[in-house]
Design a protein around this motif. Structure first.
Motif, short mmCIF file in Angstrom:
data_model
loop_
_atom_site.label_atom_id
_atom_site.label_comp_id
_atom_site.label_asym_id
_atom_site.label_seq_id
_atom_site.Cartn_x
_atom_site.Cartn_y
_atom_site.Cartn_z
N TYR A 114 0.81 -1.21 0.00
CA TYR A 114 0.00 0.00 0.00
C TYR A 114 0.86 1.27 0.00
O TYR A 114 0.36 2.34 -0.35
CB TYR A 114 -0.92 0.01 1.23
CG TYR A 114 -2.18 -0.81 1.09
CD1 TYR A 114 -3.42 -0.20 1.01
CD2 TYR A 114 -2.12 -2.19 1.03
CE1 TYR A 114 -4.59 -0.94 0.89
CE2 TYR A 114 -3.27 -2.95 0.90
CZ TYR A 114 -4.50 -2.33 0.83
OH TYR A 114 -5.65 -3.08 0.70
N PRO A 207 -3.40 -1.28 5.39
CA PRO A 207 -4.38 -2.19 4.80
C PRO A 207 -5.55 -2.39 5.76
O PRO A 207 -5.39 -2.24 6.98
CB PRO A 207 -3.58 -3.48 4.59
CG PRO A 207 -2.42 -3.39 5.52
CD PRO A 207 -2.11 -1.94 5.65
N PRO A 208 -6.73 -2.73 5.25
CA PRO A 208 -7.92 -2.87 6.11
C PRO A 208 -7.73 -3.83 7.28
O PRO A 208 -8.25 -3.58 8.38
CB PRO A 208 -8.99 -3.39 5.14
CG PRO A 208 -8.53 -2.92 3.81
CD PRO A 208 -7.04 -2.95 3.84
N GLU A 209 -6.98 -4.91 7.06
CA GLU A 209 -6.81 -5.90 8.13
C GLU A 209 -5.97 -5.39 9.30
O GLU A 209 -5.93 -6.03 10.36
CB GLU A 209 -6.21 -7.19 7.57
CG GLU A 209 -4.88 -7.03 6.86
CD GLU A 209 -5.04 -6.79 5.38
OE1 GLU A 209 -4.07 -7.04 4.65
OE2 GLU A 209 -6.14 -6.35 4.96
N ALA A 211 -6.41 -2.19 10.48
CA ALA A 211 -7.09 -0.98 10.95
C ALA A 211 -7.08 -0.89 12.48
O ALA A 211 -6.88 0.19 13.05
CB ALA A 211 -8.53 -0.95 10.42
N TYR A 215 -4.97 2.01 14.82
CA TYR A 215 -5.98 2.97 15.28
C TYR A 215 -5.36 4.18 15.98
O TYR A 215 -5.81 5.30 15.83
CB TYR A 215 -6.98 2.28 16.21
CG TYR A 215 -8.04 3.20 16.76
CD1 TYR A 215 -9.08 3.66 15.95
CD2 TYR A 215 -7.98 3.64 18.08
CE1 TYR A 215 -10.04 4.52 16.45
CE2 TYR A 215 -8.94 4.51 18.59
CZ TYR A 215 -9.97 4.94 17.77
OH TYR A 215 -10.92 5.79 18.27
#
Length: 393
Positions: A114, A207-209, A211, A215
């Motif tokens: 990413y 990447p979404p995994e 998140a 945070y």
């Protein structure tokens, strides 16, 4: 079922590329350009050179279409590999080389996917583990490193392959065998990558995994600390006896497509099956993926435009090689010879035993008489939808 004979099929069969665009997938410009080049390779779109028989009594003429020189092209990749290997064999000092592979936890792979700008740092971080040791010993070592982004299942798995010359130069200009503790490399590499990810946390795209882990700065540091306390694989292979072994090994990674067309077993019902060597069982297995997923995996390994997949350090760096390599050649009694270039005709003769410039009618030589101007890559990219659907531009 469809048996492909080139990787082009992956982008054109069942309008796969077009379907991905319609489904909202955003392709990087480098990916679009790579596909455009591959599908235009050896066609009128890229132009051609015109040849005529030198025998005045022979009317034979031929057009040689220009090639794309894309990393995704199996034909151009093979030629680029042979040229690169030949160049390295002329440049590299003739001595033993140690091959080292620097890997990282799989949880980090997609971070670099990413954030491709971070890939630039991996070369210096890997080489730095050895350069720091050499500096403490007042030695100048020679390193060349290559980025490898794919695993055996074409997943994104970024790691660095590095080759280290056996000899180093001391302050007096003498050659010394460079030795180091293998255990030091893993610790330095692990610390450097973790520090990189910690430093760039405010600006990186996660990447979404990841998140949850990303945070907050606190959760991110906790995630990095967890992996800092694990063992990272830094594989140190046996020493190669000759420079050509190392050049050939790395050349196969950096110049060829991530998968050979021969490994694509078949296309059936919108799926693609290919074989790979399982790391654990050491046996070949088949993996079936949706065609779109397969295409996206292949394209994910296309580097950004102008990205250098190979970097040089120490006395092999562009800054030092001009002054230090002649000294090393002299110490090793290695002759300095001009770099040989391999053109179209030379490679055809070497691999296919065919002289492309021999007239097929009378046996005389074909001579260059002009060229046909092709479209510019920018023009072809703007017409990518028509190209992938195999329509005339």
């Amino acid at each position: 079922m469809y048996n492909p004979n080139s990787i082009n099929t992956l982008f054109t069969l069942d309008k796969c590329f077009h379907r991905a665009l319609k489904n909202g997938h955003v392709f990087r410009y480098a990916e679009i350009e790579a596909v455009t080049k591959v599908l235009s390779c050896k066609t009128h779109k890229l132009g051609a050179r015109k040849y005529s028989c030198s025998n005045k009594n022979c009317s034979h003429k031929k057009h040689v279409f220009n090639t794309c020189k894309s990393k995704l092209c199996t034909s151009c990749g093979q030629k680029a590999t042979e040229r690169w290997i030949a160049t390295q064999n002329e440049i590299l000092p003739d001595c033993k080389y140690r091959h080292i592979t620097f890997t990282m936890p799989e949880q980090f792979w997609d971070i670099f996917k990413y954030n491709r700008a971070l890939l630039n740092h991996l070369f210096s971080l890997a080489a730095g583990t050895l350069l720091n040791i050499a500096t403490k010993k007042s030695l100048i070592i020679g390193i060349f490193a290559a980025l490898h982004t794919y695993g055996r299942q074409l997943n994104f798995n970024c790691h660095i392959h590095l080759s280290l010359a056996e000899y180093a130069l001391n302050k007096q200009g003498d050659l010394k065998i460079f030795s180091f503790k293998f255990s030091e490399l893993m610790k330095q590499w692990r610390y450097s990558v973790i520090h990189l990810l910690r430093t760039f946390y405010p600006v990186i795209i996660l990447p979404p995994e990841l998140a949850k882990e990303g945070y907050s700065p606190q959760s991110w540091n906790s995630f990095l600390n967890k992996h800092y306390n694990t063992h990272w694989n830094v594989d140190i292979a046996k020493t190669t006896n000759h420079k050509s072994h190392t050049a050939k090994y790395l050349g196969s990674y950096v110049k060829k497509p991530p998968i050979a067309a021969a490994r694509l077993a078949d296309y059936a019902g919108g799926d693609v099956t290919f074989n790979y060597l399982d790391h654990n069982s050491k046996k070949y297995k088949d993996l079936t993926l949706d065609q779109t997923e397969m295409m996206l995996r292949v394209l994910s390994h296309v580097p950004e435009k102008h990205f250098k997949m190979i970097r040089y350090f120490g006395f092999l760096s562009n800054r030092l090689r001009g002054s230090l390599l002649p000294l090393i050649y002299e110490k090793l009694e290695q002759n300095i010879s001009p770099i040989k270039t391999f053109g179209f005709a030379t490679m055809m003769k070497a691999f296919l035993k065919v002289d492309p410039f021999k007239c097929i009618l009378c046996g005389a030589r074909m001579v260059y008489t002009g060229f046909i101007v092709g479209l510019k890559i920018g023009q072809l990219v703007s017409a990518i939808e028509n190209i992938v659907l195999q329509r005339p531009i």
